[in-house]
Design an enzyme around this catalytic site. Structure first.
Site, mmCIF file in Angstrom:
data_model
loop_
_atom_site.group_PDB
_atom_site.id
_atom_site.type_symbol
_atom_site.label_atom_id
_atom_site.label_comp_id
_atom_site.label_asym_id
_atom_site.label_seq_id
_atom_site.Cartn_x
_atom_site.Cartn_y
_atom_site.Cartn_z
ATOM 1 N N ASP A 25 30.654 52.042 32.975
ATOM 2 C CA ASP A 25 31.236 51.641 34.253
ATOM 3 C C ASP A 25 30.777 50.221 34.593
ATOM 4 O O ASP A 25 29.715 49.774 34.144
ATOM 5 C CB ASP A 25 30.768 52.569 35.374
ATOM 6 C CG ASP A 25 31.212 54.007 35.186
ATOM 7 O OD1 ASP A 25 32.299 54.220 34.618
ATOM 8 O OD2 ASP A 25 30.471 54.911 35.619
ATOM 9 N N ASP A 59 32.815 53.909 40.080
ATOM 10 C CA ASP A 59 32.811 55.371 40.133
ATOM 11 C C ASP A 59 31.730 55.836 41.097
ATOM 12 O O ASP A 59 30.571 55.397 41.020
ATOM 13 C CB ASP A 59 32.561 55.970 38.752
ATOM 14 C CG ASP A 59 33.801 55.921 37.861
ATOM 15 O OD1 ASP A 59 34.847 55.405 38.315
ATOM 16 O OD2 ASP A 59 33.719 56.390 36.714
ATOM 17 N N ARG A 111 43.710 55.931 39.305
ATOM 18 C CA ARG A 111 42.475 56.141 40.075
ATOM 19 C C ARG A 111 42.235 55.015 41.075
ATOM 20 O O ARG A 111 41.241 54.307 41.012
ATOM 21 C CB ARG A 111 41.261 56.303 39.151
ATOM 22 C CG ARG A 111 41.403 57.426 38.154
ATOM 23 C CD ARG A 111 40.148 57.595 37.322
ATOM 24 N NE ARG A 111 40.310 58.681 36.335
ATOM 25 C CZ ARG A 111 39.374 59.075 35.484
ATOM 26 N NH1 ARG A 111 38.197 58.465 35.486
ATOM 27 N NH2 ARG A 111 39.609 60.056 34.636
#
Length: 323
Positions: A138, A164, A217
């Site tokens: 990430d 995230d 997302r």
């Protein structure tokens, strides 16, 4: 149920403020510059929304870093600290960030490449004005953490997610970031089976971000209720914009959607539908998405910008060098 694989200024936003005065001091061989009595970096105009009250390293010392070793020492210090990033920090693995930290890029020079930041089991962290690129994981991971403000960054090319947020994290604001060249953008809640930790948590405000060609997302939400997706600009979204799943409650309000076929929907992949309410969005070559259920009331005061002006505001103000 959808299943796939795949500057108008709000009161208190960072757009009202500027990055502050330069640190005065001598750079050491370790690549850090210790602060003396100079003013701290003003990363400040406080965030709106769930992350309000996040102060980061305010009140602590200020240090400027220019290499990975100095960066890790600074962000992992047990003391409150403002860490100014001047240059490219090349990381090889996710780097832990301690509580009570502000990590802020200097002008447009602050860059993090190769890997990302792990905000885990901490509280009171600000990540601001940095360019993240090419993480092997990430760009920013947040878990078991509270009071986090992720603001005015440019994020691209992360192997996994751009930002995230998961595992009982809550009271977070993600604002004025530009994300691009990114498949999986912003995940909120990592697993359908994590209700015991996540129910009543994962309360996040996403405001004035530019989701620039990100595929999916934007965000994808589990359990958090309410989650506030406010005044963001969605441009050329590939798979879908917002997904509400697994008992989540998402308010999609005052956003500008352009060239986005699937703006928002309920359910995603194997996840069951959550609830989603859409209010006062502006659609250009985009279709109104799927709504249903009810969302808990937003518990803070705010003023939403008229959606028709969001594109101009966000493209002018999101990303690095804009505070």
């Amino acid at each position: 149920m959808r299943r796939t694989s795949a500057r108008f200024t709000l009161a208190g936003t960072a757009a009202a403020s500027a990055v502050a005065l330069a640190v005065i001091g001598a750079t050491t061989a370790s690549g850090s510059t210790a602060a003396q009595s100079e003013p701290a970096v003003a990363a400040a105009a406080a965030p709106i929304g769930f992350g309000a009250g996040t102060t980061g390293g305010a009140g602590g010392s200020t240090v400027t870093v220019t290499n990975a070793a100095a960066f890790k020492t600074a962000v992992q210090s047990s003391s409150a600290q403002i860490v100014r990033v001047n240059g490219t920090i090349a990381l090889t693995s996710m780097t832990k960030v301690a509580s009570n930290k502000t990590i802020v890029g200097v002008g447009t020079a602050g860059r993090i490449t190769g890997s990302g930041l792990n905000v885990a089991s901490v509280n009171n962290v600000i990540i601001q004005n940095l360019t993240f690129s090419g993480s092997n994981d990430d760009a920013i991971n947040v878990q078991y953490s509270t009071k986090v403000w992720i603001d005015h960054n440019d994020i691209s090319g992360a192997n996994d997610g751009a930002v995230d947020i998961k595992r009982a994290s809550t009271n977070i604001t993600v604002s004025w970031n530009r994300t691009h060249d990114q498949d999986k953008n912003m995940l909120l809640g990592h697993s359908d089976s994590n209700s015991s930790e996540d129910s009543g948590k994962l309360k996040v405000t996403y405001d004035h971000n530019w989701f620039d060609g990100t595929n999916q997302r934007n965000p994808r939400v589990r359990f958090g209720n309410p989650v506030h997706v406010l005044n963001n600009y969605f441009s050329d979204i590939g798979s879908y914009g917002v997904a509400s799943t697994e008992n989540a409650g998402v308010l999609v309000e005052g956003n500008y959607f352009e060239n986005t076929e699937d703006t928002y929907h309920l359910g995603e992949g194997d996840s069951d539908a959550g609830s989603l309410v859409a209010r006062n969005n502006h659609l250009v070559n985009s279709s109104a998405g799927q709504t249903g259920g009810s969302v808990a009331s937003i518990p803070y005061s705010y003023t939403a910008q008229s959606a028709s002006g969001v594109k101009a505001t966000v493209t002018a103000g999101a990303g690095v060098g804009k505070i």
